[in-house]
Design a protein around this motif. Structure first.
Motif, PDB file in Angstrom:
ATOM      1  N   ARG A  66       0.789  -1.130   0.099  1.00 34.54           N
ATOM      2  CA  ARG A  66      -0.166  -0.029  -0.004  1.00 34.54           C
ATOM      3  C   ARG A  66       0.973   1.266  -0.170  1.00 34.54           C
ATOM      4  N   PRO A  67       1.675   1.594   1.085  1.00 34.29           N
ATOM      5  CA  PRO A  67       2.455   2.759   0.962  1.00 34.29           C
ATOM      6  C   PRO A  67       3.414   2.758  -0.188  1.00 34.29           C
ATOM      7  N   THR A  68       3.796   1.476  -0.519  1.00 31.26           N
ATOM      8  CA  THR A  68       4.754   1.616  -1.710  1.00 31.26           C
ATOM      9  C   THR A  68       3.859   2.052  -3.207  1.00 31.26           C
ATOM     10  N   GLN A  69       2.796   1.781  -3.101  1.00 25.70           N
ATOM     11  CA  GLN A  69       1.807   2.021  -4.193  1.00 25.70           C
ATOM     12  C   GLN A  69       1.876   3.706  -4.068  1.00 25.70           C
ATOM     13  N   GLY A  70       1.924   4.332  -2.892  1.00 25.24           N
ATOM     14  CA  GLY A  70       1.711   5.525  -2.857  1.00 25.24           C
ATOM     15  C   GLY A  70       3.050   6.354  -3.401  1.00 25.24           C
ATOM     16  N   LEU A  71       4.187   5.649  -3.232  1.00 29.67           N
ATOM     17  CA  LEU A  71       5.298   6.165  -3.996  1.00 29.67           C
ATOM     18  C   LEU A  71       5.219   5.850  -5.437  1.00 29.67           C
ATOM     19  N   VAL A  72       4.763   4.656  -5.980  1.00 29.48           N
ATOM     20  CA  VAL A  72       4.599   4.483  -7.453  1.00 29.48           C
ATOM     21  C   VAL A  72       3.734   5.835  -7.935  1.00 29.48           C
ATOM     22  N   ASP A  73       2.637   5.967  -7.393  1.00 32.98           N
ATOM     23  CA  ASP A  73       1.701   7.015  -7.890  1.00 32.98           C
ATOM     24  C   ASP A  73       2.461   8.519  -7.852  1.00 32.98           C
ATOM     25  N   TRP A  74       3.043   8.641  -6.536  1.00 34.37           N
ATOM     26  CA  TRP A  74       3.892  10.002  -6.789  1.00 34.37           C
ATOM     27  C   TRP A  74       4.831   9.909  -7.873  1.00 34.37           C
ATOM     28  N   ALA A  75       5.823   8.840  -8.159  1.00 32.66           N
ATOM     29  CA  ALA A  75       6.516   9.098  -9.117  1.00 32.66           C
ATOM     30  C   ALA A  75       5.851   9.162 -10.605  1.00 32.66           C
ATOM     31  N   LYS A  76       4.757   8.300 -10.654  1.00 35.85           N
ATOM     32  CA  LYS A  76       4.045   8.604 -11.964  1.00 35.85           C
ATOM     33  C   LYS A  76       3.482  10.183 -12.281  1.00 35.85           C
ATOM     34  N   GLU A  77       2.969  10.834 -11.046  1.00 30.96           N
ATOM     35  CA  GLU A  77       2.650  12.062 -11.238  1.00 30.96           C
ATOM     36  C   GLU A  77       3.833  13.201 -11.390  1.00 30.96           C
ATOM     37  N   ASN A  78       5.166  12.823 -10.606  1.00 36.51           N
ATOM     38  CA  ASN A  78       6.039  13.846 -10.380  1.00 36.51           C
ATOM     39  C   ASN A  78       7.446  13.698 -11.109  1.00 36.51           C
ATOM     40  N   TRP A  79       7.562  12.572 -11.606  1.00 39.51           N
ATOM     41  CA  TRP A  79       8.878  12.273 -11.999  1.00 39.51           C
ATOM     42  C   TRP A  79       9.299  13.158 -13.000  1.00 39.51           C
ATOM     43  N   GLN A  80       8.521  13.530 -14.013  1.00 40.63           N
ATOM     44  CA  GLN A  80       8.888  14.311 -14.874  1.00 40.63           C
ATOM     45  C   GLN A  80       9.386  15.896 -14.592  1.00 40.63           C
ATOM     46  N   GLN A  81       8.555  15.997 -13.483  1.00 42.62           N
ATOM     47  CA  GLN A  81       9.015  17.497 -13.058  1.00 42.62           C
ATOM     48  C   GLN A  81      10.485  17.258 -12.271  1.00 42.62           C
ATOM     49  N   VAL A  82      10.752  16.202 -11.667  1.00 46.74           N
ATOM     50  CA  VAL A  82      12.047  16.171 -11.187  1.00 46.74           C
ATOM     51  C   VAL A  82      13.105  16.043 -12.340  1.00 46.74           C
ATOM     52  N   ARG A  83      12.690  15.090 -13.404  1.00 45.52           N
ATOM     53  CA  ARG A  83      13.730  15.299 -14.347  1.00 45.52           C
ATOM     54  C   ARG A  83      13.892  16.631 -15.127  1.00 45.52           C
ATOM     55  N   GLU A  84      12.935  17.642 -15.063  1.00 50.06           N
ATOM     56  CA  GLU A  84      13.026  18.679 -15.504  1.00 50.06           C
ATOM     57  C   GLU A  84      14.197  19.575 -14.751  1.00 50.06           C
ATOM     58  N   ALA A  85      13.703  19.510 -13.297  1.00 53.29           N
ATOM     59  CA  ALA A  85      14.602  20.243 -12.372  1.00 53.29           C
ATOM     60  C   ALA A  85      16.076  19.722 -12.644  1.00 53.29           C
ATOM     61  N   GLN A  86      16.210  18.569 -12.768  1.00 52.27           N
ATOM     62  CA  GLN A  86      17.843  18.124 -12.999  1.00 52.27           C
ATOM     63  C   GLN A  86      18.344  18.669 -14.029  1.00 52.27           C
ATOM     64  N   SER A  87      17.545  18.876 -15.204  1.00 54.71           N
ATOM     65  CA  SER A  87      18.024  19.360 -16.447  1.00 54.71           C
ATOM     66  C   SER A  87      18.260  20.817 -16.105  1.00 54.71           C
ATOM     67  N   SER A  88      17.625  21.573 -15.845  1.00 57.09           N
ATOM     68  CA  SER A  88      17.902  23.012 -15.546  1.00 57.09           C
ATOM     69  C   SER A  88      18.998  23.386 -14.567  1.00 57.09           C
ATOM     70  N   TYR A  89      19.114  22.305 -13.363  1.00 57.28           N
ATOM     71  CA  TYR A  89      20.188  22.465 -12.552  1.00 57.28           C
ATOM     72  C   TYR A  89      21.527  22.147 -13.232  1.00 57.28           C
ATOM     73  N   ASP A  90      21.584  21.119 -14.114  1.00 60.97           N
ATOM     74  CA  ASP A  90      22.786  20.544 -14.700  1.00 60.97           C
ATOM     75  C   ASP A  90      22.961  21.914 -15.943  1.00 60.97           C
ATOM     76  N   GLU A  91      22.549  22.481 -16.612  1.00 58.91           N
ATOM     77  CA  GLU A  91      22.889  23.339 -17.587  1.00 58.91           C
ATOM     78  C   GLU A  91      23.162  24.772 -16.959  1.00 58.91           C
ATOM     79  N   ARG A  92      23.653  24.870 -15.803  1.00 57.62           N
ATOM     80  CA  ARG A  92      24.207  26.128 -15.424  1.00 57.62           C
ATOM     81  C   ARG A  92      25.522  25.924 -14.927  1.00 57.62           C
TER      82      ARG A  92
END
Lengths: 131, 131
Positions: free
Chosen positions: A105-131
């Motif tokens: 159950r709590p694991t599924q909570g993390l799966v859902d969070w990743a599903k919703e937000n991982w793209q945003q994490v990726r973008e944060a990483q990219s913009s951090y890396d290119e400076r």
DNA sequence: TCAGTTGCTTACGTTGAGGTAAGTTATGGG
DNA sequence: CCCATAACTTACCTCAACGTAAGCAACTGA
């Protein structure tokens, strides 16, 4: 009532010394390793019970050594029960316990969070890396 | 309709190749390291914003090196914003982002699970070890 | 006799996480 | 002149996680 919050008055280290966060850290260390989450999710997908070789096929890239040790850890923690049959060639089946299933159950909570937000994490990483 | 389920007919490795579980594994690897969960929980406890030295005091046992790298990772992943002030001695403040705060929900799910079930894990370990 | 099967274990090497301790920067105060 | 201060960084070392490859046990069927 006074201010909304003054957490700096409390012992700031209290949370890290209380037992629950310590348990969470141990838990995260366990399921945060390279294979556990895949083994658990695969075992669930296979109906909660599977043979060693089925799991081997279900988790691409895992070696026998790592699957064996991952399952041993899960068994030790009471997440999985190992059942062996006196046959040749040997047959061993692993079955999720109630405790193991309850962690889904709590694991599924993390799966859902990743599903919703991982793209945003990726973008944060990219913009951090290119400076 | 036939049998209730025949998951073995599907590609058993499908779940480990789909992108969501891959993201979860990355996520778990990140928050499953030694200090991240404590830093995040402490930062939240300190009102979502704190100085480097406050966090250092809040997380007993962490070294400057590890706090620095943990915060840098959190910043890169968009969980935290770093704000520095041109003062001497320097002052730097770290603030949780909405993204970081949103992760606290599923994290709390794990905290709750640990609170309820960790004792059971301990017992499973003991009975496994003594045979 | 010998290969094939499953579910491992063992040996060995590499890599990265993390610990410890010291150095750094810039400035105000004694 | 020199020390203290905050927030780091750097150098160095150790150890555990992980990968790869081979070995093994015990029996069956050709």
């Amino acid at each position: 009532m006074g201010k909304a919050s003054q957490p700096r008055q409390l012992d700031p280290a209290a949370i890290c010394r209380s037992s629950d966060p310590l348990a969470v850290r141990e838990l995260l260390t366990k399921i945060g390793d390279k294979w556990t989450i895949f083994v658990v999710l695969s075992l669930d997908l296979l109906g909660g019970r599977a043979r060693f070789s089925e799991l081997e096929r279900a988790v691409p890239g895992i070696s026998q050594r790592m699957l064996s040790s991952t399952l041993k850890n899960l068994e030790r923690d009471g997440m999985v029960i190992r059942e062996m049959f006196a046959e040749v060639p040997p047959r061993v089946e692993y079955e999720m316990t109630d405790l193991g299933r309850s962690l889904l159950r709590p694991t599924q909570g993390l799966v859902d969070w990743a599903k919703e937000n991982w793209q945003q994490v990726r973008e944060a990483q990219s913009s951090y890396d290119e400076r």
